[in-house]
Design a protein around this motif. Structure first.
Motif, PDB file in Angstrom:
ATOM      1  N   THR A   5       0.721  -1.061  -0.017  1.00  0.00           N
ATOM      2  CA  THR A   5       0.109   0.073   0.061  1.00  0.00           C
ATOM      3  C   THR A   5       0.779   1.298   0.102  1.00  0.00           C
ATOM      4  N   VAL A   6       0.423   2.306  -0.847  1.00  0.00           N
ATOM      5  CA  VAL A   6       1.240   3.440  -0.894  1.00  0.00           C
ATOM      6  C   VAL A   6       0.165   4.456  -0.603  1.00  0.00           C
ATOM      7  N   ILE A   7       0.634   5.385   0.366  1.00  0.00           N
ATOM      8  CA  ILE A   7      -0.487   6.325   0.854  1.00  0.00           C
ATOM      9  C   ILE A   7       0.221   7.977   1.043  1.00  0.00           C
ATOM     10  N   GLY A   8      -0.265   8.890   0.361  1.00  0.00           N
ATOM     11  CA  GLY A   8       0.188  10.327   0.773  1.00  0.00           C
ATOM     12  C   GLY A   8      -0.928  11.241   1.077  1.00  0.00           C
ATOM     13  N   LEU A   9      -0.690  12.031   2.112  1.00  0.00           N
ATOM     14  CA  LEU A   9      -1.807  12.685   2.460  1.00  0.00           C
ATOM     15  C   LEU A   9      -1.539  14.489   2.469  1.00  0.00           C
ATOM     16  N   GLU A  10      -2.711  15.023   1.814  1.00  0.00           N
ATOM     17  CA  GLU A  10      -2.809  16.236   1.689  1.00  0.00           C
ATOM     18  C   GLU A  10      -3.607  16.755   3.016  1.00  0.00           C
ATOM     19  N   ILE A  11      -2.956  17.689   3.910  1.00  0.00           N
ATOM     20  CA  ILE A  11      -3.786  18.174   5.038  1.00  0.00           C
ATOM     21  C   ILE A  11      -4.015  19.491   4.939  1.00  0.00           C
ATOM     22  N   ILE A 153      -0.697  20.828   3.820  1.00  0.00           N
ATOM     23  CA  ILE A 153       0.791  20.307   4.265  1.00  0.00           C
ATOM     24  C   ILE A 153       0.663  18.904   3.350  1.00  0.00           C
ATOM     25  N   VAL A 154       1.700  18.869   2.401  1.00  0.00           N
ATOM     26  CA  VAL A 154       1.477  17.523   1.479  1.00  0.00           C
ATOM     27  C   VAL A 154       2.619  16.641   1.756  1.00  0.00           C
ATOM     28  N   SER A 155       2.172  15.422   2.006  1.00  0.00           N
ATOM     29  CA  SER A 155       3.264  14.422   2.352  1.00  0.00           C
ATOM     30  C   SER A 155       3.856  13.885   1.155  1.00  0.00           C
ATOM     31  N   GLU A 156       4.944  13.214   1.250  1.00  0.00           N
ATOM     32  CA  GLU A 156       5.560  12.420   0.333  1.00  0.00           C
ATOM     33  C   GLU A 156       4.745  10.872   0.264  1.00  0.00           C
ATOM     34  N   PRO A 157       4.663  10.325  -0.835  1.00  0.00           N
ATOM     35  CA  PRO A 157       3.866   8.998  -0.809  1.00  0.00           C
ATOM     36  C   PRO A 157       4.672   8.001  -0.008  1.00  0.00           C
ATOM     37  N   ASP A 158       5.039   8.251   1.335  1.00  0.00           N
ATOM     38  CA  ASP A 158       5.998   7.436   2.218  1.00  0.00           C
ATOM     39  C   ASP A 158       5.219   6.624   3.122  1.00  0.00           C
ATOM     40  N   ALA A 195      -6.691  11.945   1.176  1.00  0.00           N
ATOM     41  CA  ALA A 195      -5.762  10.752   1.330  1.00  0.00           C
ATOM     42  C   ALA A 195      -5.741  10.133  -0.351  1.00  0.00           C
ATOM     43  N   ASN A 196      -4.393  10.326  -0.477  1.00  0.00           N
ATOM     44  CA  ASN A 196      -4.111   9.391  -2.136  1.00  0.00           C
ATOM     45  C   ASN A 196      -3.806   8.042  -1.844  1.00  0.00           C
ATOM     46  N   ILE A 197      -4.188   7.261  -2.326  1.00  0.00           N
ATOM     47  CA  ILE A 197      -3.850   5.781  -2.029  1.00  0.00           C
ATOM     48  C   ILE A 197      -3.657   5.034  -3.401  1.00  0.00           C
ATOM     49  N   SER A 198      -2.653   4.123  -3.356  1.00  0.00           N
ATOM     50  CA  SER A 198      -2.444   3.309  -4.355  1.00  0.00           C
ATOM     51  C   SER A 198      -1.909   1.777  -4.013  1.00  0.00           C
ATOM     52  N   LEU A 199      -2.114   0.840  -4.785  1.00  0.00           N
ATOM     53  CA  LEU A 199      -1.234  -0.303  -4.341  1.00  0.00           C
ATOM     54  C   LEU A 199      -0.344  -0.648  -5.636  1.00  0.00           C
ATOM     55  N   GLU A 206       7.623   1.038  -9.383  1.00  0.00           N
ATOM     56  CA  GLU A 206       6.594   2.243  -9.935  1.00  0.00           C
ATOM     57  C   GLU A 206       5.328   2.034  -9.018  1.00  0.00           C
ATOM     58  N   PHE A 207       4.946   3.433  -9.044  1.00  0.00           N
ATOM     59  CA  PHE A 207       3.883   3.337  -8.014  1.00  0.00           C
ATOM     60  C   PHE A 207       2.466   2.960  -8.792  1.00  0.00           C
ATOM     61  N   GLY A 208       1.505   2.478  -8.329  1.00  0.00           N
ATOM     62  CA  GLY A 208       0.211   2.126  -9.102  1.00  0.00           C
ATOM     63  C   GLY A 208      -0.602   3.353  -9.126  1.00  0.00           C
ATOM     64  N   ILE A 209      -1.720   3.229  -9.847  1.00  0.00           N
ATOM     65  CA  ILE A 209      -2.658   4.375 -10.037  1.00  0.00           C
ATOM     66  C   ILE A 209      -3.401   4.550  -8.848  1.00  0.00           C
ATOM     67  N   ARG A 210      -3.636   5.672  -8.530  1.00  0.00           N
ATOM     68  CA  ARG A 210      -3.994   6.191  -7.217  1.00  0.00           C
ATOM     69  C   ARG A 210      -5.657   6.631  -7.255  1.00  0.00           C
ATOM     70  N   THR A 211      -6.287   6.721  -6.289  1.00  0.00           N
ATOM     71  CA  THR A 211      -7.599   7.152  -6.044  1.00  0.00           C
ATOM     72  C   THR A 211      -7.299   8.218  -4.749  1.00  0.00           C
ATOM     73  N   GLU A 212      -8.095   9.306  -4.852  1.00  0.00           N
ATOM     74  CA  GLU A 212      -7.996  10.116  -3.897  1.00  0.00           C
ATOM     75  C   GLU A 212      -9.309  10.407  -3.033  1.00  0.00           C
ATOM     76  N   LEU A 213      -9.085  10.319  -1.769  1.00  0.00           N
ATOM     77  CA  LEU A 213     -10.416  10.449  -0.725  1.00  0.00           C
ATOM     78  C   LEU A 213     -10.381  11.743  -0.153  1.00  0.00           C
ATOM     79  N   GLY A 262     -14.185  12.815 -11.884  1.00  0.00           N
ATOM     80  CA  GLY A 262     -12.912  12.632 -12.361  1.00  0.00           C
ATOM     81  C   GLY A 262     -11.566  13.210 -11.862  1.00  0.00           C
ATOM     82  N   LYS A 263     -10.617  12.838 -11.967  1.00  0.00           N
ATOM     83  CA  LYS A 263      -9.585  13.591 -11.326  1.00  0.00           C
ATOM     84  C   LYS A 263      -8.927  14.653 -12.101  1.00  0.00           C
ATOM     85  N   GLU A 264      -8.654  15.802 -11.526  1.00  0.00           N
ATOM     86  CA  GLU A 264      -8.251  16.901 -12.352  1.00  0.00           C
ATOM     87  C   GLU A 264      -6.656  17.002 -12.185  1.00  0.00           C
TER      88      GLU A 264
END
Ligand code: ADP
Ligand code: MG
Ligand code: ZN
Length: 477
Positions: A5-11, A153-158, A195-199, A206-213, A262-264
């Motif tokens: 799982t790969v997640i990055g947050l925009e707070i 505050i934007v995190s890395e996909p860490d 929250a941006n998340i991909s598997l 390489e990261f997978g395609i993400r969705t944004e919650l 859709g994602k802009e």
């Protein structure tokens, strides 16, 4: 097939300022709709925004607390999009030159500590709010919130799990509250996150395609939504499908995510430097002044609690979850010198009623809790009675001595007075007494329990134990 799982947050943290970011309107929450507005935040033509200095100072403080590098020159940009809660047709944000970049914070999950990168932090204005009235064909617009200052505050996909994402979110939440730059109130939406998340298959770079919650405003919802999304994306991938890159909303009633739009992409927004606002220049002197004003932060404070008070990491972590709680603990410690016992009380009896964020509302002063524990230490009351006393303190804020006196809860330590009761209890329970003499010493607990019942819990347990041992060893009369 195993996935990572790969997640990055925009707070988005709403900043604590009295006025909005580009005008003098109040930021107070809960005012009647459209009363905290002016030509600037209503987006009238011909008006000019003026930057609120406090917003910059708050951002500098966050940058210093999270090891972000401050851009000595940074600037505002227009993010263009249409929405009825955005009268100007653009949001003033920062884009290619944010106030700060490349920071990090440390998180802990299940005892493992990891650093999480922070890509950037930037200042921006909030939009207004749409109110969709039930059973009415119209919606309403409230622009009180338009122009409220936000720190994004934007995190890395860490982040590698929902647990890590929540730990990170809690860490940033604690930091902004320690810094007193945001009240962090999640119910009122002043602290929320996307929250941006991909598997990706285990081992792949390489990261997978993400969705944004979008716009989650409780730790619990973030956890549930991410766990749901991990399962959903996993099923899609295992079925040989592709995750669609889209924006989702968490529906807490149905326990599932639902597509929003859709994602802009950044280029859809036609960002460009805002010609109404000059670049922001931050000099060394200003940064140093902000540095000098920083409080002790959660991590160093936690470390100090471990060494200065000899507390386990777990206790120190809980006690420093909020600045108010940490202050509470330290104040109580000033008069009661057994930090671990104090920590146990706070961790159970106090936090059960008032979470770390709500300690300010607790009617029991730290000095009074310390006094209660001293009364146990002195043998004036038992630990059990102390819990009853504490419950009464929580109700009324009354001092423990007063409650103990009023309710007649003083511990019975007088051996003479207890002796008669002990004899009586032994006499009417010959079977259990015999068990004790046969070596089943556990039955002592039964006898002490009987005495506690008769004395409404006021018998001193040590003395009760001693008296029963003597009486039982003496044998039947
Ligand atoms: P935007 O949401 O504007 O497209 P970014 O591309 O900068 O913004 O990414 C936003 C967030 O998404 C960041 O926190 C980043 O770490 C995270 N992110 C980017 N790519 C992925 C990915 N493939 N999986 C999970 N998170 C990602
Ligand atoms: Mg985004
Ligand atoms: Zn205004």
């Amino acid at each position: 097939m195993e996935f990572e799982t790969v997640i990055g947050l925009e707070i988005h943290a709403q900043m604590k300022t009295r006025s909005k970011i580009f005008c003098g309107c109040s930021t107070e929450f809960g005012a009647p709709p459209n009363t905290h507005v002016c030509p600037v935040c209503l987006g009238m033509p011909g008006v000019l925004p003026v930057l609120n200095r406090q917003v910059v100072e708050n951002a500098i403080k966050l940058a210093l607390a999270t090891e972000l590098t401050i851009n000595r020159e940074n600037r505002f940009a227009r993010k263009n999009y249409f929405y009825p809660d955005l009268p100007k047709g653009y949001q003033i944000s920062q884009f290619e030159l944010p106030i700060a970049e490349h920071g990090r914070v440390e998180i802990e999950v299940d005892g493992a500590r990891r650093w999480i990168g922070i890509t950037r932090a930037h200042m921006e204005e909030d939009a207004g709010k749409l109110i969709h009235a039930e059973h009415e064909p119209e919606s309403y617009v409230d622009l009180n919130r338009a122009g409220t200052p936000l720190l994004e505050i934007v995190s890395e996909p860490d982040l590698r799990s929902p647990d890590e994402a929540v730990a990170y979110l809690k860490k940033i939440h604690a930091i902004v509250r320690y810094l007193d730059i945001s009240d962090g109130n999640m119910q009122e939406g002043s602290f929320r996150c996307d929250a941006n998340i991909s598997l990706r298959p285990m081992g792949r770079q390489e990261f997978g395609i993400r969705t944004e919650l979008k716009n989650m405003n409780s730790f619990k919802n973030v956890q549930l939504a991410l766990e749901y999304e991990v399962r959903r994306q996993r099923d899609v991938l295992l079925d040989g499908g592709e995750v669609v890159q889209e924006t989702l909303l968490w529906n807490p009633d149905k326990n599932r995510t639902e597509p929003m739009r859709g994602k802009e992409e950044a280029h859809d927004y036609r960002y460009f430097p805002d010609p109404d606002l000059p670049p922001v220049f931050i000099d060394e002197e200003w940064i140093e002044r902000m540095r000098a004003s920083l409080p002790e932060l959660p991590d160093p404070r936690r470390q100090r609690f471990m060494t200065a008070f000899d507390l386990p990491a777990y206790d120190a972590g809980i006690l420093t979850a909020s600045r108010e709680l940490a202050d509470y603990f330290e104040t109580a410690c000033a008069t009661y010198d057994q930090p671990k016992k104090l920590s146990n009380w706070i961790g159970t009896e106090l936090l059960r009623e008032y979470g770390p964020e709500r300690i300010g509302e607790c009617p029991v002063r730290p000095e009074s809790l310390a006094r209660l524990l001293i009364m146990i230490e002195e043998g004036a009351i038992s630990g059990k009675i102390a819990k009853t006393v504490f419950a009464a303190m929580l109700e009324s804020g009354t001092e423990p001595d007063v409650i103990v006196k009023e309710k007649g809860l003083v511990q019975m330590s007088d051996e003479g007075a207890l002796q008669a009761l002990v004899q009586e209890i032994v006499a009417v329970n010959p079977a259990q007494a015999q068990q004790f003499r046969d070596g089943k010493t556990k039955v002592l607990g039964f006898f002490v329990g009987q005495l506690m019942q008769k004395t409404k819990g006021q018998a001193n347990p040590q003395i009760a134990n001693k008296l029963f041992r003597q009486a039982l060893a003496a044998g039947p009369e």
